[in-house]
Design a protein around this motif. Sequence first.
Motif, PDB file in Angstrom:
ATOM      1  N   GLU A 144      -0.565  -1.613   0.906  1.00  0.00           N
ATOM      2  CA  GLU A 144      -0.494  -1.606  -0.559  1.00  0.00           C
ATOM      3  C   GLU A 144       0.793  -2.302  -1.031  1.00  0.00           C
ATOM      4  O   GLU A 144       0.784  -3.105  -1.958  1.00  0.00           O
ATOM      5  CB  GLU A 144      -0.515  -0.143  -0.990  1.00  0.00           C
ATOM      6  CG  GLU A 144      -0.428   0.124  -2.445  1.00  0.00           C
ATOM      7  CD  GLU A 144      -0.467   1.640  -2.705  1.00  0.00           C
ATOM      8  OE1 GLU A 144      -1.545   2.228  -2.584  1.00  0.00           O
ATOM      9  OE2 GLU A 144       0.590   2.226  -3.013  1.00  0.00           O
ATOM     10  N   HIS A 145       1.906  -1.923  -0.410  1.00  0.00           N
ATOM     11  CA  HIS A 145       3.197  -2.554  -0.726  1.00  0.00           C
ATOM     12  C   HIS A 145       3.554  -3.462   0.434  1.00  0.00           C
ATOM     13  O   HIS A 145       3.565  -3.020   1.571  1.00  0.00           O
ATOM     14  CB  HIS A 145       4.280  -1.491  -0.917  1.00  0.00           C
ATOM     15  CG  HIS A 145       3.980  -0.568  -2.060  1.00  0.00           C
ATOM     16  ND1 HIS A 145       4.242  -0.902  -3.361  1.00  0.00           N
ATOM     17  CD2 HIS A 145       3.396   0.647  -2.096  1.00  0.00           C
ATOM     18  CE1 HIS A 145       3.852   0.083  -4.154  1.00  0.00           C
ATOM     19  NE2 HIS A 145       3.333   1.040  -3.418  1.00  0.00           N
ATOM     20  N   LEU A 163       9.720  -6.866  -2.373  1.00  0.00           N
ATOM     21  CA  LEU A 163       8.358  -6.361  -2.206  1.00  0.00           C
ATOM     22  C   LEU A 163       7.398  -7.063  -3.162  1.00  0.00           C
ATOM     23  O   LEU A 163       7.799  -7.561  -4.209  1.00  0.00           O
ATOM     24  CB  LEU A 163       8.309  -4.855  -2.475  1.00  0.00           C
ATOM     25  CG  LEU A 163       9.239  -3.950  -1.675  1.00  0.00           C
ATOM     26  CD1 LEU A 163       8.847  -2.493  -1.861  1.00  0.00           C
ATOM     27  CD2 LEU A 163       9.245  -4.294  -0.199  1.00  0.00           C
ATOM     28  N   PRO A 165       2.820  -6.765  -4.208  1.00  0.00           N
ATOM     29  CA  PRO A 165       1.598  -6.020  -3.918  1.00  0.00           C
ATOM     30  C   PRO A 165       0.778  -6.709  -2.829  1.00  0.00           C
ATOM     31  O   PRO A 165       0.598  -7.921  -2.868  1.00  0.00           O
ATOM     32  CB  PRO A 165       0.843  -6.049  -5.254  1.00  0.00           C
ATOM     33  CG  PRO A 165       1.884  -6.395  -6.284  1.00  0.00           C
ATOM     34  CD  PRO A 165       2.836  -7.298  -5.582  1.00  0.00           C
ATOM     35  N   ASN A 171      -2.199   2.627   2.540  1.00  0.00           N
ATOM     36  CA  ASN A 171      -1.018   2.839   1.704  1.00  0.00           C
ATOM     37  C   ASN A 171      -0.089   3.869   2.304  1.00  0.00           C
ATOM     38  O   ASN A 171       0.762   4.424   1.626  1.00  0.00           O
ATOM     39  CB  ASN A 171      -1.378   3.176   0.253  1.00  0.00           C
ATOM     40  CG  ASN A 171      -2.294   4.365   0.167  1.00  0.00           C
ATOM     41  OD1 ASN A 171      -2.500   5.056   1.148  1.00  0.00           O
ATOM     42  ND2 ASN A 171      -2.832   4.598  -1.002  1.00  0.00           N
ATOM     43  N   ILE A 174       4.515   0.515   5.235  1.00  0.00           N
ATOM     44  CA  ILE A 174       4.931  -0.822   4.832  1.00  0.00           C
ATOM     45  C   ILE A 174       5.294  -1.544   6.131  1.00  0.00           C
ATOM     46  O   ILE A 174       5.888  -0.940   7.026  1.00  0.00           O
ATOM     47  CB  ILE A 174       6.070  -0.800   3.791  1.00  0.00           C
ATOM     48  CG1 ILE A 174       6.334  -2.200   3.255  1.00  0.00           C
ATOM     49  CG2 ILE A 174       7.350  -0.168   4.353  1.00  0.00           C
ATOM     50  CD1 ILE A 174       7.048  -2.209   1.915  1.00  0.00           C
TER      51      ILE A 174
ATOM     52  N   HIS B 145       2.939  -0.102  -8.404  1.00  0.00           N
ATOM     53  CA  HIS B 145       4.002  -1.075  -8.147  1.00  0.00           C
ATOM     54  C   HIS B 145       4.945  -1.053  -9.335  1.00  0.00           C
ATOM     55  O   HIS B 145       4.499  -1.201 -10.472  1.00  0.00           O
ATOM     56  CB  HIS B 145       3.409  -2.475  -7.980  1.00  0.00           C
ATOM     57  CG  HIS B 145       2.492  -2.565  -6.795  1.00  0.00           C
ATOM     58  ND1 HIS B 145       2.953  -2.739  -5.515  1.00  0.00           N
ATOM     59  CD2 HIS B 145       1.154  -2.457  -6.698  1.00  0.00           C
ATOM     60  CE1 HIS B 145       1.932  -2.745  -4.675  1.00  0.00           C
ATOM     61  NE2 HIS B 145       0.827  -2.578  -5.371  1.00  0.00           N
ATOM     62  N   PRO B 165       7.913   0.719  -4.761  1.00  0.00           N
ATOM     63  CA  PRO B 165       6.750   1.583  -4.988  1.00  0.00           C
ATOM     64  C   PRO B 165       7.051   2.630  -6.061  1.00  0.00           C
ATOM     65  O   PRO B 165       8.105   3.258  -6.044  1.00  0.00           O
ATOM     66  CB  PRO B 165       6.552   2.268  -3.625  1.00  0.00           C
ATOM     67  CG  PRO B 165       7.303   1.424  -2.642  1.00  0.00           C
ATOM     68  CD  PRO B 165       8.480   0.884  -3.405  1.00  0.00           C
TER      69      PRO B 165
END
Lengths: 290, 290
Positions: A144-145, A163, A165, A171, A174, B145, B165
């Motif tokens: 997700e990130h 960062l 998306p 999720n 990272i 985000h 995040p």
Amino acid sequence: MCPAQVNANSTRGYVIPIGGGEDRVKERHIHRRFVELSGGRAANIAVIPTASELETTGLDYSRIFSDLGAAQVDLLPIARRADCDNPRYLEMLDRATGIFLTGGNQLRLSTILGGTGIAQRIRRHNAAGVHVAGTSAGASIMSEHMIAGGDSNSAPLEGAASLAPGLGLTNAVIIDQHFTQRNRLGRLLSASSYNPFLIGLGIDEDTAAFIGPEGVFEVVGSGTVTVVDASDQTHSSMWEAGPGQPLTLLDLKVHVMGEGCRYDLVNRRAYLPDEQTAFCALPYDKVRSY
Amino acid sequence: MCPAQVNANSTRGYVIPIGGGEDRVKERHIHRRFVELSGGRAANIAVIPTASELETTGLDYSRIFSDLGAAQVDLLPIARRADCDNPRYLEMLDRATGIFLTGGNQLRLSTILGGTGIAQRIRRHNAAGVHVAGTSAGASIMSEHMIAGGDSNSAPLEGAASLAPGLGLTNAVIIDQHFTQRNRLGRLLSASSYNPFLIGLGIDEDTAAFIGPEGVFEVVGSGTVTVVDASDQTHSSMWEAGPGQPLTLLDLKVHVMGEGCRYDLVNRRAYLPDEQTAFCALPYDKVRSY
């Protein structure tokens, strides 16, 4: 974007970030395992080379998967957003049992695929049992990130990780790649301490994390996977640090894990290769609630 | 982190990002509407002042909500991660009909609340119908985000927006605040073009977006909300731009909307105050699939 829902009768497919620079000529251990997981001689692999600007990248991987015995290999040379509507590519994705994202540049991937039918289909097919592997930039984009860029440093600095998306196949984590080779511990520490719900995965070259549907991953390959767990972090100076200043981060947990080690992302626990995994009581999707 | 699931018999609560600098002494139009939405004379408001280092911030807002007639106002002075386990604070959250996040520093919020029971409860209560409002830093943190920092500029530059995040009450948007006042269009354009699934919301001071359960928001306040929709973007130079270089972004759609205007996040369509909203055929949760 978060992982697509798993239907009652389905099991989520594996999510397989690879740290880049994997063996592509000798044993091809990681690719072999990906093909086996995707059905072996019945496997149908879709290769998405969008991260790369080199025309040869997608062809190289297509040949590897054919050599390893996949029944069908489809190449989707998506180079611009308009290509994402090509019905032929959507059909190819629909019949895939495994999807492979090559290396290159992860912002090229996110700016071209983000918000398109291709991105949506990759998420939905993964929720329906299709395995998705990606190397280097293709690994970074999975979560997700995503780490879009940053500095090489072993100490965490303000602003060391930028960062963006990602695709949202998971999720819980990272992901950083070329990890030991490019000295990226500092930026992974920075990235995972922005918001301690994220577990940082630093994946070495020629190494992969095979993340299973229950949220337990296994390390495969010649290097290590570094896990950063900031959930017990008692202090972070992130919010008050000036640009480029060193960060104070207290009570981070770090694991460095070689081949065969497993890590339970739900219960945040590492296991040695010969240790019994106490399979998480919760289904993987429950990770999302924390 | 993505929004918690809505149960069959519930309706998601409103998510209300406010651009900061809102009127806190005269009409208090935005706060009044938030209290009314949360039950008016039966409202039970929980104030989380964690973003701020000033002790007075939480007290100020508590007084405003009491003045506006809320039945009960609870202050949760969470200043470190260990405070997030305080059972008294968890109880306060459990009885709230509205939750308010003050301004301050959004990285202070994410590093202290991220991955804790408090963050989880805010998400779950919102899915169960509790309204959540936040101003300035409290607005930024609401989405999956969040813009953690960046430059003031009207043109988009590489690296102009740094992301982290957020709380994940919505994953359809990325939010910027003090928008016109601090000249932040450039960083919002950069932030929303990283991955075009995100809709950028630039919220002026003394202005709020009341995002309803169907994914339609209404503008309330004296300024405007700027919407950046990159879904039809045909080109972004983000992935190839050098540090600080100006970006080329083609075919972005932008709306600047004053009080009473509405925007449908599912169908990506803006409505004037007197225009009939074609309510989206899809429930809001479907936004997550795109």
